[in-house]
Design an enzyme around this catalytic site. Sequence first.
Site, PDB file in Angstrom:
ATOM      1  N   ILE A  85       0.844  -1.211   0.000  1.00 47.36           N
ATOM      2  CA  ILE A  85       0.000   0.000   0.000  1.00 47.36           C
ATOM      3  C   ILE A  85       0.875   1.254   0.000  1.00 47.36           C
ATOM      4  CG2 ILE A  85      -1.974   1.152   1.085  1.00 47.36           C
ATOM      5  CD1 ILE A  85      -2.514  -1.471   2.613  1.00 47.36           C
TER       6      ILE A  85
ATOM      7  N   THR B 139      12.522  -5.249   4.260  1.00 43.12           N
ATOM      8  CA  THR B 139      12.373  -6.595   4.808  1.00 43.12           C
ATOM      9  C   THR B 139      11.968  -7.516   3.655  1.00 43.12           C
ATOM     10  OG1 THR B 139      10.007  -6.366   5.173  1.00 43.12           O
ATOM     11  CG2 THR B 139      11.460  -5.615   6.970  1.00 43.12           C
TER      12      THR B 139
ATOM     13  N   ALA C 125       5.422  -1.699   8.689  1.00 45.25           N
ATOM     14  CA  ALA C 125       4.880  -2.676   9.638  1.00 45.25           C
ATOM     15  C   ALA C 125       5.236  -4.073   9.182  1.00 45.25           C
ATOM     16  CB  ALA C 125       3.361  -2.558   9.721  1.00 45.25           C
TER      17      ALA C 125
ATOM     18  N   THR D 157       8.678  -3.585  15.234  1.00 45.14           N
ATOM     19  CA  THR D 157       8.330  -2.578  14.215  1.00 45.14           C
ATOM     20  C   THR D 157       7.002  -1.890  14.520  1.00 45.14           C
ATOM     21  OG1 THR D 157       9.609  -3.650  12.482  1.00 45.14           O
ATOM     22  CG2 THR D 157       7.789  -2.251  11.759  1.00 45.14           C
TER      23      THR D 157
ATOM     24  N   THR E  57      -5.309  -0.521  10.924  1.00 50.97           N
ATOM     25  CA  THR E  57      -6.123  -1.557  10.291  1.00 50.97           C
ATOM     26  C   THR E  57      -7.448  -1.739  11.030  1.00 50.97           C
ATOM     27  OG1 THR E  57      -6.245  -3.965   9.995  1.00 50.97           O
ATOM     28  CG2 THR E  57      -4.702  -3.192  11.638  1.00 50.97           C
ATOM     29  N   ASP E  58      -8.457  -2.193  10.303  1.00 46.08           N
ATOM     30  CA  ASP E  58      -9.750  -2.481  10.953  1.00 46.08           C
ATOM     31  C   ASP E  58      -9.641  -3.687  11.898  1.00 46.08           C
ATOM     32  OD1 ASP E  58      -9.543  -4.520   9.058  1.00 46.08           O
ATOM     33  OD2 ASP E  58     -11.535  -4.190   8.184  1.00 46.08           O
ATOM     34  N   GLU E  59      -8.529  -4.436  11.795  1.00 46.55           N
ATOM     35  CA  GLU E  59      -8.384  -5.629  12.639  1.00 46.55           C
ATOM     36  C   GLU E  59      -8.203  -5.279  14.114  1.00 46.55           C
ATOM     37  OE1 GLU E  59      -5.945  -8.745  11.080  1.00 46.55           O
ATOM     38  OE2 GLU E  59      -6.288  -8.115   9.035  1.00 46.55           O
TER      39      GLU E  59
ATOM     40  N   TYR F 134      -0.545  -9.760  15.405  1.00 48.43           N
ATOM     41  CA  TYR F 134      -0.444  -8.636  14.460  1.00 48.43           C
ATOM     42  C   TYR F 134      -1.380  -7.513  14.878  1.00 48.43           C
ATOM     43  CZ  TYR F 134      -1.831  -5.866  10.366  1.00 48.43           C
ATOM     44  OH  TYR F 134      -2.175  -4.828   9.536  1.00 48.43           O
TER      45      TYR F 134
ATOM     46  N   LYS G 113      -0.562  -3.698  16.222  1.00 53.04           N
ATOM     47  CA  LYS G 113      -1.063  -2.492  15.536  1.00 53.04           C
ATOM     48  C   LYS G 113      -1.889  -1.633  16.495  1.00 53.04           C
ATOM     49  CE  LYS G 113      -0.786  -1.416  11.722  1.00 53.04           C
ATOM     50  NZ  LYS G 113       0.229  -0.579  11.014  1.00 53.04           N
TER      51      LYS G 113
ATOM     52  N   TYR H 133      -8.772 -21.524   4.473  1.00 60.03           N
ATOM     53  CA  TYR H 133      -8.812 -21.872   5.902  1.00 60.03           C
ATOM     54  C   TYR H 133     -10.243 -22.209   6.334  1.00 60.03           C
ATOM     55  CZ  TYR H 133      -4.145 -19.708   6.298  1.00 60.03           C
ATOM     56  OH  TYR H 133      -2.818 -19.382   6.149  1.00 60.03           O
TER      57      TYR H 133
ATOM     58  N   ASN I 132     -14.767 -15.552   1.994  1.00 64.48           N
ATOM     59  CA  ASN I 132     -13.512 -15.959   1.344  1.00 64.48           C
ATOM     60  C   ASN I 132     -13.740 -16.969   0.224  1.00 64.48           C
ATOM     61  OD1 ASN I 132     -12.043 -14.346   3.080  1.00 64.48           O
ATOM     62  ND2 ASN I 132     -11.521 -16.012   4.479  1.00 64.48           N
TER      63      ASN I 132
ATOM     64  N   ASP J 152      -7.807 -24.495   9.963  1.00 65.83           N
ATOM     65  CA  ASP J 152      -8.051 -23.062  10.117  1.00 65.83           C
ATOM     66  C   ASP J 152      -6.880 -22.352  10.789  1.00 65.83           C
ATOM     67  OD1 ASP J 152      -9.433 -20.712   9.906  1.00 65.83           O
ATOM     68  OD2 ASP J 152     -11.184 -21.381  11.050  1.00 65.83           O
TER      69      ASP J 152
HETATM   70  P1  NAD Z   1       3.668  -4.788   3.352  1.00 62.96           P
HETATM   71  O1  NAD Z   1       4.029  -5.923   4.234  1.00 62.96           O
HETATM   72  O2  NAD Z   1       3.430  -5.004   1.894  1.00 62.96           O
HETATM   73  O3  NAD Z   1       4.823  -3.665   3.447  1.00 62.96           O
HETATM   74  C1  NAD Z   1       5.409  -3.274   4.652  1.00 62.96           C
HETATM   75  C2  NAD Z   1       6.616  -2.399   4.311  1.00 62.96           C
HETATM   76  O4  NAD Z   1       7.212  -1.936   5.532  1.00 62.96           O
HETATM   77  C3  NAD Z   1       7.715  -3.144   3.549  1.00 62.96           C
HETATM   78  O5  NAD Z   1       8.205  -2.335   2.489  1.00 62.96           O
HETATM   79  C4  NAD Z   1       8.791  -3.375   4.602  1.00 62.96           C
HETATM   80  O6  NAD Z   1      10.101  -3.440   4.067  1.00 62.96           O
HETATM   81  C5  NAD Z   1       8.606  -2.135   5.473  1.00 62.96           C
HETATM   82  N1  NAD Z   1       9.106  -2.324   6.842  1.00 62.96           N
HETATM   83  C6  NAD Z   1       8.844  -3.362   7.697  1.00 62.96           C
HETATM   84  N2  NAD Z   1       9.484  -3.192   8.859  1.00 62.96           N
HETATM   85  C7  NAD Z   1      10.141  -2.001   8.764  1.00 62.96           C
HETATM   86  C8  NAD Z   1      10.958  -1.260   9.662  1.00 62.96           C
HETATM   87  N3  NAD Z   1      11.234  -1.725  10.887  1.00 62.96           N
HETATM   88  N4  NAD Z   1      11.456  -0.080   9.252  1.00 62.96           N
HETATM   89  C9  NAD Z   1      11.191   0.388   8.003  1.00 62.96           C
HETATM   90  N5  NAD Z   1      10.434  -0.264   7.110  1.00 62.96           N
HETATM   91  C10 NAD Z   1       9.916  -1.453   7.489  1.00 62.96           C
HETATM   92  O7  NAD Z   1       2.424  -4.096   4.045  1.00 62.96           O
HETATM   93  P2  NAD Z   1       1.095  -3.445   3.406  1.00 62.96           P
HETATM   94  O8  NAD Z   1       0.123  -4.507   3.146  1.00 62.96           O
HETATM   95  O9  NAD Z   1       1.468  -2.501   2.339  1.00 62.96           O
HETATM   96  O10 NAD Z   1       0.585  -2.624   4.667  1.00 62.96           O
HETATM   97  C11 NAD Z   1       1.038  -1.296   4.910  1.00 62.96           C
HETATM   98  C12 NAD Z   1       0.398  -0.770   6.164  1.00 62.96           C
HETATM   99  O11 NAD Z   1      -1.013  -0.801   6.019  1.00 62.96           O
HETATM  100  C13 NAD Z   1       0.717  -1.578   7.418  1.00 62.96           C
HETATM  101  O12 NAD Z   1       0.925  -0.683   8.480  1.00 62.96           O
HETATM  102  C14 NAD Z   1      -0.517  -2.426   7.634  1.00 62.96           C
HETATM  103  O13 NAD Z   1      -0.688  -2.709   9.009  1.00 62.96           O
HETATM  104  C15 NAD Z   1      -1.596  -1.514   7.101  1.00 62.96           C
HETATM  105  N6  NAD Z   1      -2.795  -2.170   6.553  1.00 62.96           N
HETATM  106  C16 NAD Z   1      -2.673  -3.169   5.616  1.00 62.96           C
HETATM  107  C17 NAD Z   1      -3.826  -3.746   5.079  1.00 62.96           C
HETATM  108  C18 NAD Z   1      -3.765  -4.816   4.010  1.00 62.96           C
HETATM  109  O14 NAD Z   1      -4.799  -5.369   3.640  1.00 62.96           O
HETATM  110  N7  NAD Z   1      -2.618  -5.135   3.446  1.00 62.96           N
HETATM  111  C19 NAD Z   1      -5.093  -3.311   5.502  1.00 62.96           C
HETATM  112  C20 NAD Z   1      -5.157  -2.290   6.462  1.00 62.96           C
HETATM  113  C21 NAD Z   1      -4.005  -1.728   6.963  1.00 62.96           C
HETATM  114  P1  TYD Z   2      -5.201 -12.294   4.602  1.00 64.23           P
HETATM  115  O1  TYD Z   2      -5.020 -11.904   3.171  1.00 64.23           O
HETATM  116  O2  TYD Z   2      -4.087 -12.959   5.322  1.00 64.23           O
HETATM  117  O3  TYD Z   2      -5.662 -10.969   5.378  1.00 64.23           O
HETATM  118  P2  TYD Z   2      -6.237 -10.817   6.896  1.00 64.23           P
HETATM  119  O4  TYD Z   2      -5.761 -11.938   7.718  1.00 64.23           O
HETATM  120  O5  TYD Z   2      -5.582  -9.535   7.276  1.00 64.23           O
HETATM  121  O6  TYD Z   2      -7.716 -10.721   6.776  1.00 64.23           O
HETATM  122  O7  TYD Z   2      -6.469 -13.233   4.702  1.00 64.23           O
HETATM  123  C1  TYD Z   2      -7.714 -12.849   4.181  1.00 64.23           C
HETATM  124  C2  TYD Z   2      -8.701 -13.944   4.524  1.00 64.23           C
HETATM  125  O8  TYD Z   2      -8.345 -15.107   3.793  1.00 64.23           O
HETATM  126  C3  TYD Z   2      -8.671 -14.330   5.982  1.00 64.23           C
HETATM  127  O9  TYD Z   2     -10.007 -14.648   6.425  1.00 64.23           O
HETATM  128  C4  TYD Z   2      -7.814 -15.564   6.016  1.00 64.23           C
HETATM  129  C5  TYD Z   2      -8.085 -16.201   4.665  1.00 64.23           C
HETATM  130  N1  TYD Z   2      -6.956 -16.963   4.096  1.00 64.23           N
HETATM  131  C6  TYD Z   2      -7.144 -18.289   3.684  1.00 64.23           C
HETATM  132  O10 TYD Z   2      -8.251 -18.834   3.781  1.00 64.23           O
HETATM  133  N2  TYD Z   2      -6.069 -18.977   3.196  1.00 64.23           N
HETATM  134  C7  TYD Z   2      -4.844 -18.406   3.089  1.00 64.23           C
HETATM  135  O11 TYD Z   2      -3.894 -19.107   2.647  1.00 64.23           O
HETATM  136  C8  TYD Z   2      -4.670 -17.047   3.498  1.00 64.23           C
HETATM  137  C9  TYD Z   2      -3.319 -16.373   3.408  1.00 64.23           C
HETATM  138  C10 TYD Z   2      -5.757 -16.358   4.001  1.00 64.23           C
END
Ligand code: NAD
Ligand code: TYD
Length: 341
Positions: free
Chosen positions: A13, A37, A84, A101, A126-128, A150, A154, A207, A249, A272
């Site tokens: 993101i 990372t 993160a 982190t 995150t909404d989590e 996680y 957060k 899952y 899912n 699961d």
């Molecule tokens: P991602 O795992 O794709 O990217 C995380 C980035 O952070 C990577 O580039 C990594 O190198 C960097 N990073 C990790 N540890 C670090 C550190 N100690 N110092 C500097 N950089 C570091 O994550 P994402 O899916 O893009 O998520 C980005 C943010 O959005 C996170 O904070 C996550 O909690 C939040 N978020 C993600 C989702 C989702 O669905 N992916 C939804 C809601 C919120």
């Molecule tokens: P994920 O993409 O890990 O996001 P989050 O845990 O943040 O919601 O998972 C999305 C949904 O998909 C979650 O309900 C878990 C499920 N899931 C599977 O069923 N199998 C998988 O291998 C993964 C990675 C996720």
Amino acid sequence: MKNILVTGGAGFIGSAFVRYMVQAYPHYTVVVFDKLTYAGNLDNLLPVHDAPNYRFERGDIAEAPTVRRVLEQYQIDAIVNFAAESHVDRSILNSHAFLETDVIGVYVLLEQARQLGIKRFHQVSTDEVYGWIAEGAFKETDPLQPNNPYSAAKASGEMLVRAYHVTHGMHTTVTRGSNTYGPYQYPEKMMPLFITEAIDDRPLPVYGDGKQVRDWLYVDDHARAIDLVLHRGAPGEVYNVGGENEQHNIDVTRRLLRLLGKPETLIRHVADRPGHDRRYAVDCSKIKALGWQRNDDFESLLAQTVAWYQHNAWWWRKIKTGEYLEYYKQQYAQRLAEAKS
Ligand code: NAD
Ligand code: TYD
């Protein structure tokens, strides 16, 4: 605002936000600060590599001296923290890096920002953090009840942001985004994992019963929401950002297979995830009142996303080697061996 530090800008993101901001605000300098990372990937930033207002610095948000040097060097006046550890399953296998982190890292950023008098701090959450909800949708005022390491990390990071606002008067904002999808997502999360595995005719590990509900938000909508809150959000406030697009899912999995022209026989119901949250849903009226709107055409955004992974195998094939394969084995080998189809 002139100089923005985007921590975690080489991730999924964060890089979408950077690609968007570099274009939308040519008069800002956008500095990415990323540890690179396993999830950080400079390929995600190739589209902005030559932009005159983009810079990259490698570093860890939990290391105060490096953070301070970069904040001073670029005269940063706003921080947007995406950095993160972001994957729930990895946090179940080993939580340590999540605390380093997602908690200590947030503290270090806040403290350095306070010492240097930085004007704006935005935390991407995150909404989590709410835990799960059987019916209805969480509002920003609801209590936080995170259920896995996680989301607990957060939530802790967010509490520090709140404390720096209340105690030190820092102008902070927080967004709580829902499950995000789109191009450049590391193929450990459900969508890119299932798309790339299905392309290779490999089994899809769903899952449990697959009846868990996630609210899917397109990555560019998420990036625009953060831009809006960064510029227009009120100090100390939290904003939900949801896709208003709840899906089981198993239904998402079937749609992906249809779009790819692959058979449902690839689906495996596996053991699961422990502590698996059943349903996420957030009320987005607060951010809508600021003027945010999502793109509601899930069907075509999903098709575009699938097409992107089909056309960009160069991007994900090189990820699916080395450490990735170790993780995959640890997470899925036994599950798939014991799976029901
Ligand atoms: P991602 O795992 O794709 O990217 C995380 C980035 O952070 C990577 O580039 C990594 O190198 C960097 N990073 C990790 N540890 C670090 C550190 N100690 N110092 C500097 N950089 C570091 O994550 P994402 O899916 O893009 O998520 C980005 C943010 O959005 C996170 O904070 C996550 O909690 C939040 N978020 C993600 C989702 C989702 O669905 N992916 C939804 C809601 C919120
Ligand atoms: P994920 O993409 O890990 O996001 P989050 O845990 O943040 O919601 O998972 C999305 C949904 O998909 C979650 O309900 C878990 C499920 N899931 C599977 O069923 N199998 C998988 O291998 C993964 C990675 C996720």
